[in-house]
Design an enzyme around this catalytic site. Structure first.
Site, PDB file in Angstrom:
ATOM      1  N   SER A 211       0.848  -1.187   0.000  1.00 13.40           N
ATOM      2  CA  SER A 211       0.000   0.000   0.000  1.00 13.40           C
ATOM      3  C   SER A 211       0.887   1.242   0.000  1.00 13.40           C
ATOM      4  CB  SER A 211      -0.901   0.010   1.234  1.00 13.40           C
ATOM      5  OG  SER A 211      -1.498   1.282   1.328  1.00 13.40           O
TER       6      SER A 211
ATOM      7  N   HIS B 184      -1.004  -1.018  -4.450  1.00 16.07           N
ATOM      8  CA  HIS B 184      -2.308  -0.641  -3.899  1.00 16.07           C
ATOM      9  C   HIS B 184      -2.315   0.871  -3.663  1.00 16.07           C
ATOM     10  CE1 HIS B 184      -6.020  -1.555  -1.649  1.00 16.07           C
ATOM     11  NE2 HIS B 184      -5.615  -0.654  -0.758  1.00 16.07           N
TER      12      HIS B 184
ATOM     13  N   ASP C  35      -4.501   4.017  -2.278  1.00 22.09           N
ATOM     14  CA  ASP C  35      -5.631   4.367  -1.420  1.00 22.09           C
ATOM     15  C   ASP C  35      -6.108   5.789  -1.667  1.00 22.09           C
ATOM     16  OD1 ASP C  35      -6.051   2.043   0.257  1.00 22.09           O
ATOM     17  OD2 ASP C  35      -4.059   2.440   1.079  1.00 22.09           O
TER      18      ASP C  35
ATOM     19  N   MET D 112      -8.832   8.588  -0.503  1.00 20.52           N
ATOM     20  CA  MET D 112      -9.750   8.945   0.592  1.00 20.52           C
ATOM     21  C   MET D 112     -10.266  10.361   0.388  1.00 20.52           C
ATOM     22  SD  MET D 112      -7.455   7.588   3.751  1.00 20.52           S
ATOM     23  CE  MET D 112      -6.689   5.969   3.728  1.00 20.52           C
TER      24      MET D 112
ATOM     25  N   HIS E 180      -8.073   1.763  -4.650  1.00 19.65           N
ATOM     26  CA  HIS E 180      -9.042   1.499  -3.583  1.00 19.65           C
ATOM     27  C   HIS E 180      -9.741   2.817  -3.271  1.00 19.65           C
ATOM     28  CE1 HIS E 180      -9.683   0.145   0.892  1.00 19.65           C
ATOM     29  NE2 HIS E 180     -10.811   0.285   0.229  1.00 19.65           N
TER      30      HIS E 180
ATOM     31  N   MET F  17     -11.977   4.883  -1.342  1.00 21.05           N
ATOM     32  CA  MET F  17     -12.724   5.048  -0.087  1.00 21.05           C
ATOM     33  C   MET F  17     -13.391   6.416  -0.165  1.00 21.05           C
ATOM     34  SD  MET F  17      -9.810   3.471   2.372  1.00 21.05           S
ATOM     35  CE  MET F  17      -8.554   3.785   1.146  1.00 21.05           C
TER      36      MET F  17
ATOM     37  N   MET G 290     -11.988  -5.351   4.353  1.00 19.63           N
ATOM     38  CA  MET G 290     -11.220  -4.436   5.199  1.00 19.63           C
ATOM     39  C   MET G 290     -10.988  -5.091   6.555  1.00 19.63           C
ATOM     40  SD  MET G 290     -10.443  -1.669   3.576  1.00 19.63           S
ATOM     41  CE  MET G 290      -9.529  -1.075   5.000  1.00 19.63           C
TER      42      MET G 290
ATOM     43  N   ASP H 244      -7.125  -6.191   3.439  1.00 18.53           N
ATOM     44  CA  ASP H 244      -6.501  -4.866   3.497  1.00 18.53           C
ATOM     45  C   ASP H 244      -6.587  -4.279   4.906  1.00 18.53           C
ATOM     46  OD1 ASP H 244      -5.439  -2.386   2.942  1.00 18.53           O
ATOM     47  OD2 ASP H 244      -7.171  -1.675   1.794  1.00 18.53           O
TER      48      ASP H 244
HETATM   49  C1  DX5 Z   1      -6.667   1.826   5.091  1.00 20.59           C
HETATM   50  C2  DX5 Z   1      -6.136   1.534   3.701  1.00 20.59           C
HETATM   51  C3  DX5 Z   1      -5.101   0.464   3.697  1.00 20.59           C
HETATM   52  C4  DX5 Z   1      -3.839   0.831   4.442  1.00 20.59           C
HETATM   53  C5  DX5 Z   1      -3.059  -0.390   4.741  1.00 20.59           C
HETATM   54  O1  DX5 Z   1      -7.713   2.711   5.017  1.00 20.59           O
HETATM   55  O2  DX5 Z   1      -7.182   1.112   2.856  1.00 20.59           O
HETATM   56  O3  DX5 Z   1      -4.777   0.092   2.371  1.00 20.59           O
HETATM   57  O4  DX5 Z   1      -3.041   1.718   3.727  1.00 20.59           O
HETATM   58  O5  DX5 Z   1      -1.957  -0.041   5.507  1.00 20.59           O
HETATM   59  P1  DX5 Z   1      -1.392  -0.980   6.655  1.00 20.59           P
HETATM   60  O6  DX5 Z   1      -0.945  -2.247   5.990  1.00 20.59           O
HETATM   61  O7  DX5 Z   1      -0.292  -0.189   7.256  1.00 20.59           O
HETATM   62  O8  DX5 Z   1      -2.541  -1.254   7.603  1.00 20.59           O
HETATM   63 ZN    ZN Z   2      -6.613   0.160   0.913  1.00 19.63          ZN
END
Ligand code: DX5
Ligand code: ZN
Length: 227
Positions: A10, A35, A37, A39, A68, A70, A139, A177
């Site tokens: 990630s 990956h 992320d 947000m 991903h 979110m 998740m 994840d």
């Molecule tokens: C959380 C993200 C994850 C996160 C994972 O909201 O979707 O992808 O970055 O990071 P670690 O492995 O550090 O929990």
């Molecule tokens: Zn993620």
């Protein structure tokens, strides 16, 4: 059909001041996906990165980019993320009233379709529509932040999802994840995951090649647990 096991660092946990170097280093370490992320400060209480960064990353790596999202109203944004280089897109079931519709849209735009499930959300709705999906993302932390602890109940959720997929003869990737590290990756593999997102578990280590090889070895030797 056996699904390939894939390790997906990630990027949220990478050193953003040296993002290109970090990507090159995990690529050399032999990871399978990156990956990414996204947000929005609305679906989750944090804001991370978006389209311009994905476009920049697309130029410096051949690895598939696993977006991903979110975010609320993901249907408004899947197209721009796919056109910017995402090879798979996860949108959350909590904000998708019509899973087959958004999955078809993602596939029609040329990416793999995935639905994310938050820790407190039951799996039923997503499982019912699984034949429309390439991947299901479980998740194992509350989304919004990297570096959290793995929620142990996620293992049971993984077993249920993989069990239901098997029962229906569906070969769909199951991605885990949140809080995945070398010390629990064998358990999540045994419970049914085959795509392993790890942020701090990889970028928090000094030697990426070593940790990725170690994770691969642990995955390869994991024994399936009862479903
Ligand atoms: C959380 C993200 C994850 C996160 C994972 O909201 O979707 O992808 O970055 O990071 P670690 O492995 O550090 O929990
Ligand atoms: Zn993620």
């Amino acid at each position: 059909m056996t699904l390939a096991d894939k390790i997906a660092p990630s990027l949220l946990a990478a050193d953003f001041t040296r993002l290109g170097e970090e990507i090159a280093a995990v690529e050399r370490a032999g990871v399978d996906l990156l990956h990414f992320d996204v947000m929005d400060g609305h679906f989750v209480p944090n804001i991370s990165m978006g389209v311009p960064i994905l476009q920049a990353i697309r130029k410096v790596t051949k690895l598939p980019l696993d977006a991903h999202l979110m975010i609320s109203e993901p249907e408004k944004y899947v197209e721009v993320f796919i056109k910017s280089g995402a090879s798979s897109v996860s949108v959350h079931c909590e904000v998708c009233p019509d899973i087959p519709k958004i999955a078809k849209r993602i596939r029609d735009l040329g990416a793999r379709a995935s639905i994310g499930i938050n820790p407190e959300t039951p799996i039923d709705r997503v499982i019912a529509d699984a034949e429309h999906l390439d991947m299901i993302l479980i998740m194992s932390v509350h989304p919004g932040f990297g570096g959290q602890h793995f929620i142990p109940g996620s293992l049971q959720k993984l077993r249920e999802v993989r069990g239901e997929l098997k029962r229906r003869g569906l070969s769909v990737d199951v991605e885990i994840d949140g809080g995945v590290k070398a010390d629990n990756i064998a358990d999540v593999k045994a419970a049914g995951a085959n795509v392993f997102v790890s942020g701090s578990g990889i970028f928090g280590e000094k030697d990426y090649r070593k940790i990725v090889a170690e994770m691969r070895d642990l995955i390869a030797h994991a024994q399936p647990t009862e479903r």
